[in-house]
Design a protein around this motif. Structure first.
Motif, mmCIF file in Angstrom:
data_model
loop_
_atom_site.group_PDB
_atom_site.id
_atom_site.type_symbol
_atom_site.label_atom_id
_atom_site.label_comp_id
_atom_site.label_asym_id
_atom_site.label_seq_id
_atom_site.Cartn_x
_atom_site.Cartn_y
_atom_site.Cartn_z
ATOM 1 N N TRP A 1 37.207 36.105 46.857
ATOM 2 C CA TRP A 1 37.185 36.759 45.568
ATOM 3 C C TRP A 1 37.206 35.443 44.600
ATOM 4 O O TRP A 1 38.235 34.448 44.668
ATOM 5 C CB TRP A 1 38.657 37.532 45.223
ATOM 6 N N THR B 1 36.541 39.982 35.255
ATOM 7 C CA THR B 1 35.747 40.475 35.977
ATOM 8 C C THR B 1 36.155 39.682 37.462
ATOM 9 O O THR B 1 35.901 38.434 37.659
ATOM 10 C CB THR B 1 34.159 40.321 35.725
ATOM 11 N N THR C 1 31.468 43.588 42.210
ATOM 12 C CA THR C 1 32.308 43.114 41.031
ATOM 13 C C THR C 1 33.219 44.258 40.687
ATOM 14 O O THR C 1 33.015 45.326 41.012
ATOM 15 C CB THR C 1 31.621 42.722 39.883
ATOM 16 N N GLN D 1 27.266 40.121 46.794
ATOM 17 C CA GLN D 1 28.441 40.268 45.942
ATOM 18 C C GLN D 1 28.660 41.602 45.210
ATOM 19 O O GLN D 1 27.537 42.547 45.219
ATOM 20 C CB GLN D 1 28.142 39.158 44.721
ATOM 21 N N HIS E 1 37.347 34.826 39.853
ATOM 22 C CA HIS E 1 37.465 35.614 38.614
ATOM 23 C C HIS E 1 37.157 34.862 37.399
ATOM 24 O O HIS E 1 37.009 33.605 37.444
ATOM 25 C CB HIS E 1 38.997 36.216 38.435
ATOM 26 N N ASN F 1 36.246 45.329 37.645
ATOM 27 C CA ASN F 1 36.556 44.934 36.423
ATOM 28 C C ASN F 1 38.007 45.655 35.900
ATOM 29 O O ASN F 1 38.470 46.606 36.264
ATOM 30 C CB ASN F 1 35.590 45.696 35.266
ATOM 31 N N THR G 1 34.810 38.767 41.278
ATOM 32 C CA THR G 1 33.704 39.003 41.962
ATOM 33 C C THR G 1 34.201 38.743 43.566
ATOM 34 O O THR G 1 34.596 37.811 43.900
ATOM 35 C CB THR G 1 32.742 37.794 41.519
#
Length: 353
Positions: free
Chosen positions: A160, A190, A209, A207, A162, A211, A192
């Motif tokens: 992860w 976000t 995402t 990938q 960000h 939020n 990811t």
């Protein structure tokens, strides 16, 4: 004549010999019959392979004899060069996580019209998969941990990242935690998730995402002070108190009363008990977003001055043409300046004592 295996690709000659009888017993006659022995078809292949679901595999090492070649398969992909010894299988997405069997059939093209088959196995690895669902809203001083159902992955390792100013822990798990930074407030961070293949789909990634909206903490500011008389009131002027991201509530520690406590311009009505003291108005701003019940406070001071007080005791009768001094202690005053006046036709002296 029953042909033997070693007769393959040869011509067998059958010879018939006739021997005379009686007086011709010493005579011999011969005749021949030729049989061409064709080879049966032969198909040979060995081994197996593992490929990615979006890759191709060319077969090598196949042997085919005495016939025509045709490759078939049971997969969802396609094959090219199916009449050669080196066909190529193009895997399909639906082959993922399965096994595809390629079958080479060699069909005889001579008198041997039978068939020979050989198979080659291809294991198809899936590409990595990443998915997330939902979103979250947190306070600027909070941390959010993804629930187990909010992110899923298959066939790879997790990382992860960000775009926020905060920090992330558990970056290699499905439940990372993001700790917001004050500077994230008012924005969307976000996260990811990158899933990198750990099988033959080397280097391939997927990938997804997630939020996280970051709410502001409530803020409260108040500046200045004011002096009023104990029988007066004061209303804060616009700009003397400000707030953001919350609801307002004013309280006080005085003996008076407060109106407009839910506004930025409350009014304090002083009482006698406030005299010669300082009343503190406290504004509390409580968050109305996800930062609730967090709050911020600001203070405004009101100095309450006492009313002036004067006291004169006693009375006297005097004769006209005479004077009378007010005795010491008969007159007192506080909280101001004083001056004597009179309602008679005479005059007053030492009016400042």
């Amino acid at each position: 004549y029953a042909a033997a295996t070693n007769d393959a690709n040869t011509v067998v000659t059958l010879t018939m010999t006739a021997t005379g009888t009686l007086a011709c017993s010493s005579e011999i006659a011969t005749a021949t019959y030729k049989i061409a022995v064709d080879s049966v078809p032969l198909a040979l292949i060995s081994g197996s392979a593992t490929i990615c679901q979006n890759a191709n595999k060319q077969i090598t090492g196949a042997i085919a004899r005495n016939g025509s070649i045709l490759w078939t398969h049971n997969g969802q992909g396609s094959i090219t060069g199916d009449n050669t010894l080196t066909p190529t299988y193009h895997a399909g997405a639906l082959d993922a996580n399965g096994v595809v069997t390629l079958t080479m059939t060699v069909t005889g093209t001579t008198t041997c019209t039978n068939q020979s088959t050989a198979t080659y196995t291809i294991y198809v690895d899936p590409v990595p998969q990443a998915s997330t669902n939902g979103s979250a809203t947190i306070c600027q001083n909070a941390t959010y941990t993804l629930a187990p159902v909010e992110a899923t992955q298959q066939y790879g390792s997790i990382l992860w990242t960000h775009n926020g100013l905060g920090s992330i822990t558990g970056a290699n798990t499905l439940s990372p935690s993001y700790a917001a930074h004050a500077s994230d407030a008012g924005g969307v961070v976000t996260l990811t998730m990158t899933v990198t293949s750990t099988n033959t789909c080397t280097g391939q990634t997927d990938q997804a995402t997630y939020n996280i909206s970051i709410d502001h903490l409530p803020t409260a500011t108040a500046g200045g002070s004011k002096a009023i008389c104990q029988d007066n009131s004061y209303t804060l002027q616009s700009g003397e108190a400000t707030q953001s991201y919350g609801s307002v509530n004013w309280m006080h520690n005085g003996a008076g009363s407060l109106t407009g406590s839910g506004s930025l311009t409350p009014t304090y009505n002083a009482a006698a008990g406030d005299a010669a003291g300082i009343v503190t108005l406290t504004m509390t701003v409580t968050g109305t977003n996800t930062c609730n019940p967090q709050n911020s406070k600001a203070y405004y001071s009101i100095q309450v001055d006492p009313l002036p007080q004067v006291d004169v005791t006693g009375a006297v009768s005097i004769c006209k043409g005479t004077s009378h001094p007010i005795p010491a202690g008969a007159a007192t005053y506080t909280n101001g300046t004083y001056a004597w006046t009179h309602s008679g036709l005479g005059n007053i002296s030492s009016g400042n004592s």
